[in-house]
Design a protein around this motif. Sequence first.
Motif, short mmCIF file in Angstrom:
data_model
loop_
_atom_site.label_atom_id
_atom_site.label_comp_id
_atom_site.label_asym_id
_atom_site.label_seq_id
_atom_site.Cartn_x
_atom_site.Cartn_y
_atom_site.Cartn_z
N PHE A 154 13.17 -60.35 10.83
CA PHE A 154 13.61 -59.36 11.82
C PHE A 154 14.91 -58.70 11.39
O PHE A 154 15.64 -59.23 10.55
CB PHE A 154 13.77 -60.00 13.19
CG PHE A 154 14.88 -61.00 13.27
CD1 PHE A 154 14.65 -62.31 12.88
CD2 PHE A 154 16.14 -60.64 13.72
CE1 PHE A 154 15.67 -63.25 12.93
CE2 PHE A 154 17.17 -61.57 13.78
CZ PHE A 154 16.94 -62.89 13.39
N LEU A 155 15.14 -57.56 11.98
CA LEU A 155 16.25 -56.72 11.58
C LEU A 155 16.84 -56.12 12.85
O LEU A 155 16.11 -55.73 13.75
CB LEU A 155 15.68 -55.61 10.70
CG LEU A 155 16.56 -54.88 9.70
CD1 LEU A 155 17.28 -55.86 8.79
CD2 LEU A 155 15.71 -53.93 8.88
N THR A 184 16.73 -53.85 18.71
CA THR A 184 17.88 -53.02 19.01
C THR A 184 19.00 -53.89 19.56
O THR A 184 18.80 -54.63 20.53
CB THR A 184 17.50 -51.96 20.06
OG1 THR A 184 16.36 -51.24 19.58
CG2 THR A 184 18.65 -50.99 20.28
N GLY A 185 20.17 -53.81 18.94
CA GLY A 185 21.31 -54.57 19.41
C GLY A 185 21.21 -56.06 19.12
O GLY A 185 20.23 -56.52 18.53
N GLY A 186 22.22 -56.78 19.52
CA GLY A 186 22.28 -58.19 19.16
C GLY A 186 22.16 -59.14 20.34
O GLY A 186 22.39 -60.34 20.22
N LYS A 226 27.27 -63.14 13.02
CA LYS A 226 26.02 -63.88 12.85
C LYS A 226 25.40 -63.59 11.50
O LYS A 226 25.75 -62.63 10.82
CB LYS A 226 25.06 -63.49 13.96
CG LYS A 226 25.52 -63.95 15.33
CD LYS A 226 24.35 -64.09 16.28
CE LYS A 226 24.82 -64.78 17.55
NZ LYS A 226 23.82 -64.83 18.58
N ASP A 227 24.45 -64.42 11.15
CA ASP A 227 23.79 -64.22 9.87
C ASP A 227 22.54 -63.35 10.02
O ASP A 227 21.64 -63.41 9.20
CB ASP A 227 23.42 -65.58 9.28
CG ASP A 227 22.52 -66.37 10.21
OD1 ASP A 227 22.52 -66.05 11.42
OD2 ASP A 227 21.80 -67.27 9.75
N TRP A 228 22.49 -62.57 11.09
CA TRP A 228 21.33 -61.70 11.24
C TRP A 228 21.53 -60.42 10.45
O TRP A 228 22.58 -59.80 10.57
CB TRP A 228 21.13 -61.33 12.71
CG TRP A 228 20.89 -62.49 13.59
CD1 TRP A 228 20.64 -63.78 13.23
CD2 TRP A 228 20.89 -62.47 15.03
NE1 TRP A 228 20.48 -64.56 14.33
CE2 TRP A 228 20.63 -63.78 15.44
CE3 TRP A 228 21.07 -61.47 15.98
CZ2 TRP A 228 20.54 -64.12 16.79
CZ3 TRP A 228 20.99 -61.80 17.31
CH2 TRP A 228 20.72 -63.12 17.72
#
Lengths: 359, 359
Positions: B164-165, B145-147, B174-176
């Motif tokens: 992960f997500l 949850t969240g960054g 970011k590249d997430w």
Amino acid sequence: MPPTRSKPEKPPDQSKVADAARVKATIREVAHRAGVSTATVSRALNRPEKVRAETRERVLQAVRETHFVFDGIAASMISRRSRTIGLIIPTITNSIYAASTQSIQHTAQAAGYTVLLGVSEFSPRLEADLAQRLLERRVDGLILTGGNHDQSLIEKMRTNGVPFLITWKLMRGKDWPSVSFDNYKAAWSAVEFLVSLGHRRLGLVCGRTDVNDRALDRRQAFEDCLERHGLAVDPVLIYERDFEMEEGASAMSAMLDTPEPPTAVFCANDIQAIGALSQCRERGLSVPGDISIIGFDDLPVTSYTRPKLTTVRVPAHDMGRRAAEIMIASIERQIPLQSVELQTELIARETTAPPRFRR
Amino acid sequence: MPPTRSKPEKPPDQSKVADAARVKATIREVAHRAGVSTATVSRALNRPEKVRAETRERVLQAVRETHFVFDGIAASMISRRSRTIGLIIPTITNSIYAASTQSIQHTAQAAGYTVLLGVSEFSPRLEADLAQRLLERRVDGLILTGGNHDQSLIEKMRTNGVPFLITWKLMRGKDWPSVSFDNYKAAWSAVEFLVSLGHRRLGLVCGRTDVNDRALDRRQAFEDCLERHGLAVDPVLIYERDFEMEEGASAMSAMLDTPEPPTAVFCANDIQAIGALSQCRERGLSVPGDISIIGFDDLPVTSYTRPKLTTVRVPAHDMGRRAAEIMIASIERQIPLQSVELQTELIARETTAPPRFRR
DNA sequence: TCTAAAAATGTAAACGTTTGCATTTTTGTT
DNA sequence: AACAAAAATGCAAACGTTTACATTTTTAGA
């Protein structure tokens, strides 16, 4: 003697190294790096007091250097313990289950356990499937909601020797351990309260008793309490609905459209109570002037409805915490699962009053 | 030759038999009973189409007879897949997280996955510990949850090669990969709405931006939107609080005690909005006559407050479902994790109106 | 310094599956 | 009926820990 080593010990697997940023280290590599055996590494990790401080430090150093990540699956495989607890609840959306779930989770977490979550959607069939999956993952214990379960589920738990605990429902008759308050008693206190205010014609909104034995207990208490006071149990004033505010509203609406509407309504959960309350105000009825409403659960929001909802406070957090504690004690110290009865409390707020016209 | 069998194959372990109702069967016994190899049993169970119908039936029969319970731990051990997804949320008690959690759980369940639940209580430190434990249990994927995460957590996920997500926050820079709506945009729309109604002095109640980057986005949008319209951002009208109705109420109270109270307040979540609304009515203020309030989340209860709360609908269920689907697709078919932006919707109900006195 | 007991460490056998490869059986074609 | 190809099955080596039990080292008492 010529240096012929036909079989080098560990050929560095280039392909693998290229793939992952780092190859995942095993306990073996840690052991090698620390100059000890795998047994010592295992001990240093699990029972630090069993290894000399100096050795321990060397192992920990190696763990850091190799970025070793412990493999709990492999550990569970042999130790027959997963440090995992299965939890099955009917729904998370009803925030009252969220509350007990949070406590179970919190307690488990603190004790080093992780919880595997299942949502049964009030279906014993689905619950059994779910439980099967949790059992396959070898949970150390299982916490269930209510006492209405598929026979196959019970058998499976016994076969696997997995301890289980019931929450949200006191299991008196059966020999199943439970941590809960008494739904019947708590509901009775709510109805009794309305009657003591002078109400003689009462309505009920509750969950579906065919899939929810907590709702059944509460309905039973409602009916028994009325009978005990010589009051009529009018089927036209009894509504079994899903846990939605909308359902509470429509049930209340139906009740009000009845030739002889009730002067007080017991909503066996706050969700429906909020809907019912809203419906009354929608119609311009005064609560509690024209009609009294009492809820059940004491959700946080009940202090913020207008008027504030009278309700029955349920020890959701305590229940979760105790359940988790008892389960973990049973797992770790073979303490047999003990049942606990928790208490509820009637919170008289603003939606209840004597009926306007006494007979 | 005398019949000397010094070492009988399998001495029936009486003590164990006595303990458990039945001794747990392994795949080996099933194989023996069905007259096949363990490999065939494994295949019959996992890829039924790979074994002849007749053989399969024999195996299934043996499974039934022996009350065999599959050992998912052993399977994970070797197959390197646990059919398990880790989910970490800040809290379950806020029913908006309960909603997305329910959807993730539901979707995972349907796909044969179990979810391991962790609650971080808004602490990146605790979250990292939690995640470590989930990683040790070898989850196939992790939904966060969240960054705002501990650096060590990110490293660990990479080391373990666990996908992960992020949910509840769009990770643009970011590249997430993330599955979420845009908090900034959504909050902006709420503030814009108030401004468009004619409000010029606005207040904000939101979560603690130091531990909650969603709250930060929303606050940022609030400030930027005001500036864009040339309106003052008065620090005395900005309150960062915990997610409790009580906190919303006290923040509103403080605002109203201000020399120049706002004519409209943006509560960046419905929990606080409900408290704020209640506080206004407590003081006999008319909403939206004297003051407008807009919430965020669209909890079910917002249709049942009086007046009904204007708010921003957030796609919690969709978000959960999509996140789980994308994660599972990535796990099973190596489809790279893709980011998805979902839309929000402003739900104009009854707590917003133009200010009474225009300047 | 010697010795017995205690503490620390090592050895190696599990744990219950999956899976690459080898082998056997079945199917289909001529 | 013979044969090749395909399908089904079996063999056995993993997977990465834990844990009796054996062995070595340390400690402490005489």
